[in-house]
Design an enzyme around this catalytic site. Structure first.
Site, mmCIF file in Angstrom:
data_model
loop_
_atom_site.group_PDB
_atom_site.id
_atom_site.type_symbol
_atom_site.label_atom_id
_atom_site.label_comp_id
_atom_site.label_asym_id
_atom_site.label_seq_id
_atom_site.Cartn_x
_atom_site.Cartn_y
_atom_site.Cartn_z
ATOM 1 N N GLN A 200 1.934 -6.317 -2.949
ATOM 2 C CA GLN A 200 2.387 -6.830 -1.570
ATOM 3 C C GLN A 200 3.432 -5.392 -1.443
ATOM 4 O O GLN A 200 3.991 -4.494 -2.256
ATOM 5 C CB GLN A 200 2.120 -7.886 -1.419
ATOM 6 C CG GLN A 200 1.221 -8.606 -1.219
ATOM 7 C CD GLN A 200 0.588 -8.793 -2.564
ATOM 8 O OE1 GLN A 200 1.534 -9.647 -3.186
ATOM 9 N NE2 GLN A 200 -0.866 -8.078 -3.284
ATOM 10 N N GLY B 262 -4.418 -4.761 -3.891
ATOM 11 C CA GLY B 262 -5.436 -3.686 -3.900
ATOM 12 C C GLY B 262 -4.140 -2.479 -4.021
ATOM 13 O O GLY B 262 -3.647 -1.511 -3.737
ATOM 14 N N HIS B 263 -5.039 -2.020 -6.043
ATOM 15 C CA HIS B 263 -3.527 -0.549 -6.229
ATOM 16 C C HIS B 263 -4.830 0.533 -6.559
ATOM 17 O O HIS B 263 -6.285 0.467 -7.613
ATOM 18 C CB HIS B 263 -3.360 -1.059 -7.777
ATOM 19 C CG HIS B 263 -1.823 -1.747 -6.714
ATOM 20 N ND1 HIS B 263 -1.122 -2.546 -8.058
ATOM 21 C CD2 HIS B 263 -1.522 -2.564 -5.614
ATOM 22 C CE1 HIS B 263 -0.242 -3.465 -6.947
ATOM 23 N NE2 HIS B 263 -1.209 -3.432 -5.860
ATOM 24 N N ASP C 54 1.356 -1.251 -0.110
ATOM 25 C CA ASP C 54 -0.032 -0.271 0.172
ATOM 26 C C ASP C 54 1.249 0.938 0.061
ATOM 27 O O ASP C 54 0.728 2.085 0.736
ATOM 28 C CB ASP C 54 -0.625 0.342 1.327
ATOM 29 C CG ASP C 54 -1.768 -1.136 1.225
ATOM 30 O OD1 ASP C 54 -2.477 -1.661 0.223
ATOM 31 O OD2 ASP C 54 -1.939 -1.845 2.225
ATOM 32 N N LYS D 107 1.586 2.073 -4.673
ATOM 33 C CA LYS D 107 2.118 1.864 -6.376
ATOM 34 C C LYS D 107 1.442 1.988 -7.618
ATOM 35 O O LYS D 107 1.893 2.653 -8.672
ATOM 36 C CB LYS D 107 2.601 -0.130 -6.442
ATOM 37 C CG LYS D 107 3.338 -0.487 -4.960
ATOM 38 C CD LYS D 107 3.589 -1.920 -4.861
ATOM 39 C CE LYS D 107 1.885 -2.719 -4.230
ATOM 40 N NZ LYS D 107 2.319 -2.382 -2.702
HETATM 41 P P1 GDP Z 1 -0.789 0.286 -3.666
HETATM 42 O O1 GDP Z 1 -0.916 -0.898 -3.127
HETATM 43 O O2 GDP Z 1 0.709 0.042 -2.995
HETATM 44 O O3 GDP Z 1 -0.831 0.718 -5.030
HETATM 45 O O4 GDP Z 1 -1.308 1.683 -2.619
HETATM 46 P P2 GDP Z 1 -3.232 1.434 -2.162
HETATM 47 O O5 GDP Z 1 -3.804 2.050 -3.295
HETATM 48 O O6 GDP Z 1 -3.325 0.447 -1.657
HETATM 49 O O7 GDP Z 1 -2.693 2.951 -0.916
HETATM 50 C C1 GDP Z 1 -2.366 3.675 -1.674
HETATM 51 C C2 GDP Z 1 -3.601 5.097 -1.361
HETATM 52 O O8 GDP Z 1 -2.363 6.013 -0.483
HETATM 53 C C3 GDP Z 1 -4.317 4.973 -1.856
HETATM 54 O O9 GDP Z 1 -5.814 5.690 -0.985
HETATM 55 C C4 GDP Z 1 -4.046 6.738 -2.947
HETATM 56 O O10 GDP Z 1 -4.610 6.960 -3.677
HETATM 57 C C5 GDP Z 1 -3.057 7.277 -2.124
HETATM 58 N N1 GDP Z 1 -2.097 7.933 -2.366
HETATM 59 C C6 GDP Z 1 -1.184 7.530 -3.382
HETATM 60 N N2 GDP Z 1 0.120 8.130 -3.491
HETATM 61 C C7 GDP Z 1 -0.658 9.725 -2.492
HETATM 62 C C8 GDP Z 1 -0.342 10.435 -1.888
HETATM 63 O O11 GDP Z 1 0.877 11.076 -2.515
HETATM 64 N N3 GDP Z 1 -0.479 11.784 -0.697
HETATM 65 C C9 GDP Z 1 -1.857 10.727 -1.017
HETATM 66 N N4 GDP Z 1 -2.987 11.924 0.393
HETATM 67 N N5 GDP Z 1 -2.506 9.500 -1.191
HETATM 68 C C10 GDP Z 1 -1.780 9.080 -1.846
HETATM 69 P P1 IMO Z 2 -0.723 -4.269 -1.925
HETATM 70 O O1 IMO Z 2 -0.123 -5.148 -3.607
HETATM 71 C C1 IMO Z 2 -1.372 -4.076 2.196
HETATM 72 C C2 IMO Z 2 -1.168 -8.817 4.271
HETATM 73 C C3 IMO Z 2 -2.204 -9.375 4.204
HETATM 74 C C4 IMO Z 2 -1.915 -10.030 5.371
HETATM 75 C C5 IMO Z 2 -0.441 -10.588 4.833
HETATM 76 C C6 IMO Z 2 -0.840 -11.999 4.254
HETATM 77 O O2 IMO Z 2 -1.905 -3.295 -2.379
HETATM 78 O O3 IMO Z 2 -0.171 -3.224 -1.800
HETATM 79 P P2 IMO Z 2 -2.511 -12.866 1.978
HETATM 80 O O4 IMO Z 2 -3.962 -12.538 2.066
HETATM 81 O O5 IMO Z 2 -1.388 -12.153 0.909
HETATM 82 O O6 IMO Z 2 -2.264 -14.153 2.480
HETATM 83 O O7 IMO Z 2 -2.105 -12.470 3.240
HETATM 84 O O8 IMO Z 2 -0.396 -9.426 3.705
HETATM 85 N N1 IMO Z 2 -0.924 -7.985 2.470
HETATM 86 C C7 IMO Z 2 -0.986 -6.974 1.943
HETATM 87 N N2 IMO Z 2 -1.151 -5.500 2.797
HETATM 88 N N3 IMO Z 2 -0.773 -4.207 0.335
HETATM 89 C C8 IMO Z 2 -1.226 -5.367 0.304
HETATM 90 O O9 IMO Z 2 -1.200 -5.704 -1.146
HETATM 91 C C9 IMO Z 2 -1.481 -6.666 0.682
HETATM 92 N N4 IMO Z 2 -1.896 -8.153 0.284
HETATM 93 C C10 IMO Z 2 -1.283 -8.677 1.223
HETATM 94 O O10 IMO Z 2 -2.759 -7.843 5.342
HETATM 95 O O11 IMO Z 2 -1.157 -9.518 6.829
HETATM 96 MG MG MG Z 3 -3.173 -1.173 -1.600
#
Ligand code: GDP
Ligand code: IMO
Ligand code: MG
Length: 458
Positions: free
Chosen positions: A247, A45-46, A18, A21
Site C-alpha cells: 500500500q 499487487g506488486h 502502486d 514498489k
Molecule cells: P506496486 O504496488 O507499488 O508494486 O506497483 P504496481 O505494480 O501495482 O504498479 C506499478 C505499475 O507500473 C506496474 O505495472 C509496473 O510494471 C509499472 N512500472 C513500474 N515502474 C515503471 C516505470 O518507471 N515506467 C513505467 N512506464 N511503468 C512502470
Molecule cells: P499495493 O501494495 C493501491 C486501497 C483500496 C482501498 C483501500 C482499502 O499494490 O500498492 P483494503 O482492501 O486494503 O481494505 O482497501 O486501500 N488499496 C490499495 N491501493 N495499492 C494497493 O496495494 C492497495 N491495497 C489497498 O483500493 O481504497
Molecule cells: Mg500495486
C-alpha cells in the site's frame, strides 16, 4: 571473529500505493539476502518485469525472482493461506522455486472466508445506505485486522492445534454470522462464485472453513517459522535485509486519508513491529514515488485530473501509465504530482531518499503542474493535513513546469535525461527536501537510474 552485521533498507510507498514498489524491491534485492513483507495482505499487487517477462505478486515478497534470496512473511501481514498457495503454484509453474526459500511467521492472523464475506457485505451496505464506499479490494483485509486488534483472531500457530482451532473458529463464526445475517442482511445477498462454496442461507459454514484450514495447515507446516528470530540471525551473520512495504503512506490507518485507508500501518516505522526486529535495524528508508499521483478506490485526492478525456494529461497518465489495478483490475484515478503530500509522507516515514518511478509516462506532456501547497479556509498551507474531511476541502496551489518531448523510456543515465525532465526532478527534490536516490524509466528491471545505492548509504 564477530561477523559485521548487515545493512537494511525499508521500501515504502509514499502516495496511495502502486508506486512501483515491486520493481524496486526486485532491483534492490541484488544487494540483499532476505526480503520481508511486514503489513497488509493480498490486497497488494506488486509487478516485476524481468527481461520482458511480467510477474504479479500479492503476498510473496518481491525478492522471490532472485535465486538464493530468502523471503519472509512477517507477523504484521494478514494471511490467506489459500491465496498464498495459489501464488506459490503459479510461480512454480513458471519455474520459480518458492517453498524452500519462503518462511511464514506463526504469529500472522489468518484471513478466512468470513472476513471476505464481511468486507464485501459491508461495502454493499454502505452503498445501499447512501454512504460513500471505501472502495476496498474486497479481500477481507479490514475484518481480519479487526479480529487481530480485538484479540480473537485465529493465527498461523493455531493451525497446529486442531481442537483449539475448532473451538475458536466456532466462537468467531457465531459472532460473524450474527453480524452477516442480522446486521448486513446476508440472506438475500449474492456473494459470488468465490464465496459460495462456504455459504448457506447467508451464513458461513463451519465445516467448509474448518476442513479447508486443516488441509492448508498440512501444506503450510514446512514453511512456518519464527521469522523474527531468522531475520535477527541473518542480520547478525552479515546478511542485508529488505523490508517491503505494501500500500502507501496515504493509505496508512493512522496517517492516511482516514477513513478512506487500509487497515494497517503502511509507514516505515511499522517495518520493525511487523517483522519482529528492533527499530535500530532500519538503516535507510527509500520512498517510492510516482512522477504523478494515482489512487484506486474512494477518498479525497486534491490533485486529481479528469482521466477519461482523450488527449488530456490525466488521460496520458492513465493510458501510457497503464493505470489499472493489479489486484482488482479497477482503473486508477490519476492526477498531478503532489509535493505537499510528499512532505507529509517524508515526515512520517523519515525518508532517506526517493525513487521517482514512471517518469517516462510524462513524456510529451507540454506543461506539467506541481502542487506545492493548498488553500484551506482562506489560508495557505504547505503540507497535507490529516484526515479526509480537511483534505477534501484543500485547493491545490500549482507551479507550472515546462514538459519535454524526447523519450525517456529505458534511459539508465541521469545525464541522458532531457533538460526539462531533470528540472522537474530537481524541483521535486527542492520542495520535498528529500534527495532523489533512484529514477525508474520503464517497468523493466534494467531501466533504472541509480544516483545513490541505498545499501551503500545504509
Ligand atoms: P506496486 O504496488 O507499488 O508494486 O506497483 P504496481 O505494480 O501495482 O504498479 C506499478 C505499475 O507500473 C506496474 O505495472 C509496473 O510494471 C509499472 N512500472 C513500474 N515502474 C515503471 C516505470 O518507471 N515506467 C513505467 N512506464 N511503468 C512502470
Ligand atoms: P499495493 O501494495 C493501491 C486501497 C483500496 C482501498 C483501500 C482499502 O499494490 O500498492 P483494503 O482492501 O486494503 O481494505 O482497501 O486501500 N488499496 C490499495 N491501493 N495499492 C494497493 O496495494 C492497495 N491495497 C489497498 O483500493 O481504497
Ligand atoms: Mg500495486
Amino acid at each position: 571473529m564477530k561477523a559485521t552485521k548487515g545493512r537494511n533498507v525499508v521500501v515504502v510507498g509514499t502516495q496511495w500505493g502502486d508506486e512501483g514498489k515491486g520493481k524496486l524491491v526486485d532491483w534492490l534485492t541484488e544487494s540483499a539476502q532476505g526480503v520481508v513483507r511486514f503489513q497488509g495482505g493480498h490486497n497488494a499487487g506488486h509487478t516485476l518485469v524481468i527481461n520482458g517477462v511480467k510477474t504479479a505478486l500479492h503476498l510473496i515478497p518481491s525478492g522471490i525472482m532472485r535465486p538464493g534470496v530468502k523471503c519472509y512473511i512477517g507477523n504484521g501481514v494478514v494471511l490467506s493461506v489459500g491465496k498464498l498457495f495459489e501464488e506459490i503454484e503459479g510461480l512454480e509453474k513458471a519455474g520459480v522455486q518458492v517453498r524452500d526459500r519462503l518462511r511464514v511467521s506463526e504469529a500472522c492472523p489468518l484471513i478466512l472466508p468470513f472476513h471476505q464475506a464481511l468486507d464485501v457485505a459491508r461495502e454493499a451496505a454502505r452503498e445501499q445506505g447512501g454512504v460513500q464506499k471505501i472502495g476496498t479490494t474486497g479481500k477481507g483485509i479490514g475484518p481480519a485486522y479487526e479480529d487481530k486488534i480485538a484479540r480473537r483472531a485465529l493465527r498461523v500457530q493455531d493451525l497446529k492445534y486442531p481442537e483449539r482451532f475448532a473451538t475458536k473458529l466456532r466462537e468467531l463464526l457465531s459472532l460473524h454470522n450474527h453480524i452477516l445475517v442480522s446486521v448486513l442482511g446476508s440472506k438475500n445477498f449474492d456473494f459470488g462464485a468465490a464465496l459460495s462454496p462456504y455459504m448457506k442461507d447467508g451464513e458461513v459454514q463451519f465445516d467448509a472453513v474448518y476442513d479447508e484450514a486443516m488441509r492448508h495447515a498440512e501444506l503450510l507446516k514446512p514453511m512456518i517459522a519464527d521469522v523474527s528470530r531468522e531475520l535477527n540471525d541473518l542480520h547478525a551473520e552479515g546478511g542485508n535485509l529488505l523490508f517491503e512495504g505494501a500500500q502507501g503512506t496515504l493509505l496508512d490507518v493512522d496517517h492516511g486519508t482516514y477513513p478512506y485507508v487500509t487497515s494497517s500501518n503502511c509507514v516505515a516505522g511499522n517495518a520493525a513491529a511487523g517483522a519482529g526486529v528492533g527499530p535500530g535495524m532500519l538503516h535507510y528508508v527509500l520512498g517510492i514515488t510516482k512522477a504523478y499521483c494515482t489512487r484506486v478506490g474512494g477518498g479525497p485526492f486534491p490533485t486529481e485530473l479528469e482521466w477519461e478525456k482523450e488527449g488530456t494529461p490525466g488521460w496520458v497518465m492513465s493510458t501510457v501509465g497503464a493505470e489499472k489495478g493489479v489486484t482488482t483490475g479497477r482503473s486508477r484515478r490519476c492526477g498531478w504530482f503532489d509535493a505537499a503530500l510528499l512532505k507529509r509522507s517524508a515526515q512520517i516515514n523519515g525518508l532517506s531518499g526517493l525513487c521517482i518511478t514512471k517518469l517516462d509516462v510524462l513524456d510529451g506532456i507540454e506543461e506539467l503542474q506541481l502542487c506545492v501547497g493548498y488553500e484551506l479556509d482562506g489560508e495557505k498551507i504547505d503540507i497535507l493535513p490529516l484526515g479526509a474531511d480537511d483534505i477534501e476541502r484543500c485547493k491545490p496551489i500549482y507551479e507550472s513546469i515546462p514538459g519535454w518531448t524526447d523519450s525517456t523510456v529505458g534511459v539508465t543515465d541521469y545525464n541522458a535525461l532531457p533538460e526539462n525532465a531533470r528540472r522537474y526532478l530537481k524541483r521535486i527534490e527542492e520542495v520535498t527536501g528529500v534527495p532523489i536516490a533512484m529514477i525508474s524509466t520503464s517497468p523493466d528491471r534494467a531501466h533504472t537510474i541509480l544516483m545513490q545505492n541505498p545499501y551503500a548509504a545504509a
